[in-house]
Design a protein around this motif. Structure first.
Motif, PDB file in Angstrom:
ATOM      1  N   ALA A  86       0.836  -1.196   0.000  1.00  0.00           N
ATOM      2  CA  ALA A  86       0.000   0.000   0.000  1.00  0.00           C
ATOM      3  C   ALA A  86       0.874   1.250   0.000  1.00  0.00           C
ATOM      4  CB  ALA A  86      -0.923   0.003   1.205  1.00  0.00           C
ATOM      5  N   ASN A  87       0.447   2.258  -0.737  1.00  0.00           N
ATOM      6  CA  ASN A  87       1.175   3.525  -0.725  1.00  0.00           C
ATOM      7  C   ASN A  87       1.078   4.191   0.637  1.00  0.00           C
ATOM      8  OD1 ASN A  87       1.918   3.195  -3.378  1.00  0.00           O
ATOM      9  ND2 ASN A  87       0.394   4.617  -4.192  1.00  0.00           N
ATOM     10  N   ALA A  88      -0.092   4.043   1.268  1.00  0.00           N
ATOM     11  CA  ALA A  88      -0.289   4.637   2.574  1.00  0.00           C
ATOM     12  C   ALA A  88      -1.439   3.958   3.293  1.00  0.00           C
ATOM     13  CB  ALA A  88      -0.561   6.138   2.460  1.00  0.00           C
ATOM     14  N   MET A  89      -1.377   3.959   4.606  1.00  0.00           N
ATOM     15  CA  MET A  89      -2.455   3.508   5.462  1.00  0.00           C
ATOM     16  C   MET A  89      -2.865   4.693   6.320  1.00  0.00           C
ATOM     17  SD  MET A  89      -2.860   0.282   4.726  1.00  0.00           S
ATOM     18  CE  MET A  89      -3.910  -0.209   6.091  1.00  0.00           C
ATOM     19  N   GLY A  90      -4.144   4.774   6.625  1.00  0.00           N
ATOM     20  CA  GLY A  90      -4.604   5.900   7.411  1.00  0.00           C
ATOM     21  C   GLY A  90      -5.751   5.555   8.332  1.00  0.00           C
ATOM     22  N   TRP A  91      -5.898   6.368   9.355  1.00  0.00           N
ATOM     23  CA  TRP A  91      -7.037   6.311  10.255  1.00  0.00           C
ATOM     24  C   TRP A  91      -7.850   7.586  10.090  1.00  0.00           C
ATOM     25  CZ3 TRP A  91      -8.815   2.292  13.018  1.00  0.00           C
ATOM     26  CH2 TRP A  91      -7.942   1.240  13.281  1.00  0.00           C
ATOM     27  N   TYR A  92      -9.125   7.419   9.837  1.00  0.00           N
ATOM     28  CA  TYR A  92     -10.071   8.522   9.751  1.00  0.00           C
ATOM     29  C   TYR A  92     -11.082   8.397  10.882  1.00  0.00           C
ATOM     30  CZ  TYR A  92      -8.495   9.504   4.942  1.00  0.00           C
ATOM     31  OH  TYR A  92      -7.757   9.823   3.820  1.00  0.00           O
ATOM     32  N   ARG A  93     -11.773   9.481  11.163  1.00  0.00           N
ATOM     33  CA  ARG A  93     -12.853   9.416  12.136  1.00  0.00           C
ATOM     34  C   ARG A  93     -13.994  10.321  11.702  1.00  0.00           C
ATOM     35  NH1 ARG A  93     -10.076  12.465  17.365  1.00  0.00           N
ATOM     36  NH2 ARG A  93     -10.137  14.611  16.541  1.00  0.00           N
ATOM     37  N   GLN A  94     -15.187   9.967  12.145  1.00  0.00           N
ATOM     38  CA  GLN A  94     -16.363  10.751  11.825  1.00  0.00           C
ATOM     39  C   GLN A  94     -17.280  10.804  13.037  1.00  0.00           C
ATOM     40  OE1 GLN A  94     -18.611   9.453   8.385  1.00  0.00           O
ATOM     41  NE2 GLN A  94     -19.400  11.523   8.078  1.00  0.00           N
ATOM     42  N   ALA A  95     -17.513  12.006  13.523  1.00  0.00           N
ATOM     43  CA  ALA A  95     -18.430  12.240  14.626  1.00  0.00           C
ATOM     44  C   ALA A  95     -19.796  12.611  14.059  1.00  0.00           C
ATOM     45  CB  ALA A  95     -17.906  13.349  15.532  1.00  0.00           C
ATOM     46  N   PRO A  96     -20.870  12.430  14.842  1.00  0.00           N
ATOM     47  CA  PRO A  96     -22.207  12.780  14.367  1.00  0.00           C
ATOM     48  C   PRO A  96     -22.283  14.230  13.895  1.00  0.00           C
ATOM     49  CG  PRO A  96     -22.373  11.504  16.371  1.00  0.00           C
ATOM     50  CD  PRO A  96     -20.911  11.833  16.189  1.00  0.00           C
ATOM     51  N   GLY A  97     -22.816  14.429  12.698  1.00  0.00           N
ATOM     52  CA  GLY A  97     -22.956  15.765  12.153  1.00  0.00           C
ATOM     53  C   GLY A  97     -21.682  16.370  11.611  1.00  0.00           C
ATOM     54  N   LYS A  98     -20.602  15.618  11.612  1.00  0.00           N
ATOM     55  CA  LYS A  98     -19.317  16.118  11.140  1.00  0.00           C
ATOM     56  C   LYS A  98     -18.849  15.338   9.916  1.00  0.00           C
ATOM     57  CE  LYS A  98     -18.870  18.965  14.639  1.00  0.00           C
ATOM     58  NZ  LYS A  98     -18.871  20.439  14.461  1.00  0.00           N
ATOM     59  N   GLN A  99     -17.970  15.963   9.147  1.00  0.00           N
ATOM     60  CA  GLN A  99     -17.367  15.288   8.010  1.00  0.00           C
ATOM     61  C   GLN A  99     -16.290  14.320   8.482  1.00  0.00           C
ATOM     62  OE1 GLN A  99     -16.000  17.800   4.813  1.00  0.00           O
ATOM     63  NE2 GLN A  99     -17.741  19.190   4.974  1.00  0.00           N
ATOM     64  N   ARG A 100     -16.074  13.295   7.695  1.00  0.00           N
ATOM     65  CA  ARG A 100     -15.009  12.362   8.001  1.00  0.00           C
ATOM     66  C   ARG A 100     -13.666  13.077   7.826  1.00  0.00           C
ATOM     67  NH1 ARG A 100     -15.247   6.333   5.580  1.00  0.00           N
ATOM     68  NH2 ARG A 100     -17.287   6.618   6.590  1.00  0.00           N
ATOM     69  N   GLU A 101     -12.790  12.932   8.809  1.00  0.00           N
ATOM     70  CA  GLU A 101     -11.513  13.615   8.770  1.00  0.00           C
ATOM     71  C   GLU A 101     -10.358  12.645   8.946  1.00  0.00           C
ATOM     72  OE1 GLU A 101     -10.770  16.315  11.983  1.00  0.00           O
ATOM     73  OE2 GLU A 101     -11.583  14.975  13.513  1.00  0.00           O
ATOM     74  N   LEU A 102      -9.251  12.988   8.331  1.00  0.00           N
ATOM     75  CA  LEU A 102      -8.040  12.188   8.466  1.00  0.00           C
ATOM     76  C   LEU A 102      -7.387  12.482   9.801  1.00  0.00           C
ATOM     77  CD1 LEU A 102      -5.903  10.272   7.243  1.00  0.00           C
ATOM     78  CD2 LEU A 102      -4.824  12.289   6.233  1.00  0.00           C
ATOM     79  N   VAL A 103      -7.147  11.438  10.573  1.00  0.00           N
ATOM     80  CA  VAL A 103      -6.543  11.574  11.890  1.00  0.00           C
ATOM     81  C   VAL A 103      -5.043  11.335  11.832  1.00  0.00           C
ATOM     82  CG1 VAL A 103      -6.475  10.658  14.243  1.00  0.00           C
ATOM     83  CG2 VAL A 103      -8.667  10.921  13.054  1.00  0.00           C
ATOM     84  N   ALA A 104      -4.649  10.256  11.176  1.00  0.00           N
ATOM     85  CA  ALA A 104      -3.236   9.896  11.098  1.00  0.00           C
ATOM     86  C   ALA A 104      -2.990   9.049   9.861  1.00  0.00           C
ATOM     87  CB  ALA A 104      -2.798   9.136  12.353  1.00  0.00           C
ATOM     88  N   SER A 105      -1.800   9.147   9.311  1.00  0.00           N
ATOM     89  CA  SER A 105      -1.440   8.365   8.140  1.00  0.00           C
ATOM     90  C   SER A 105       0.012   7.926   8.230  1.00  0.00           C
ATOM     91  CB  SER A 105      -1.662   9.167   6.852  1.00  0.00           C
ATOM     92  OG  SER A 105      -0.801  10.289   6.789  1.00  0.00           O
ATOM     93  N   ILE A 106       0.306   6.841   7.529  1.00  0.00           N
ATOM     94  CA  ILE A 106       1.676   6.348   7.462  1.00  0.00           C
ATOM     95  C   ILE A 106       1.908   5.794   6.068  1.00  0.00           C
ATOM     96  CG2 ILE A 106       1.014   4.103   8.435  1.00  0.00           C
ATOM     97  CD1 ILE A 106       3.835   4.067   9.751  1.00  0.00           C
TER      98      ILE A 106
END
Length: 115
Positions: free
Chosen positions: A31-51
């Motif tokens: 994989a070129n990259a792996m990442g963790w995203y998160r999404q809270a109620p009413g919010k857009q999904r956001e990138l938290v961390a990547s490697i």
């Protein structure tokens, strides 16, 4: 095709820690990259961390210094170590794998930080 399965979410008090795991059925090293995203109620999904495949890392400003992304190619697993958790960290966390011609998502795991 690659399947991603997240685990390790749950309920934790503010200031506590959790370690999320993302187990892949395919090879993570390609994989070129792996990442963790998160999404809270009413919010857009956001990138938290990547490697990246070369192990360079990036973090959202809101989690920098508290979260650490780790990659274990031998185990085909990516981890997100979360320390000093805050209520604002409450969200569904998703694992993402980016390949040259494909992108995959896990089903997500719930993290709730509450007193």
């Amino acid at each position: 095709q690659v399947q991603l399965v997240e685990s390790g979410g749950g309920l934790v008090q503010p200031g506590g820690s959790l370690r999320l795991s993302c187990a892949a059925s395919g090879s993570i090293f390609s994989a070129n990259a792996m990442g963790w995203y998160r999404q809270a109620p009413g919010k857009q999904r956001e990138l938290v961390a990547s490697i990246s495949r070369y192990r360079s890392t990036g973090y959202a400003d809101s989690v920098k210094g508290r979260f650490t992304i780790l990659r274990d190619n031998a185990k085909n697993t990516v981890y997100l170590q979360m320390n000093s958790l805050k209520p604002e960290d409450t969200a569904v966390y998703y694992c993402n794998a980016l390949y040259p011609t494909d992108e995959y998502w896990g089903q997500g795991t719930q993290v709730t930080v509450s007193s």
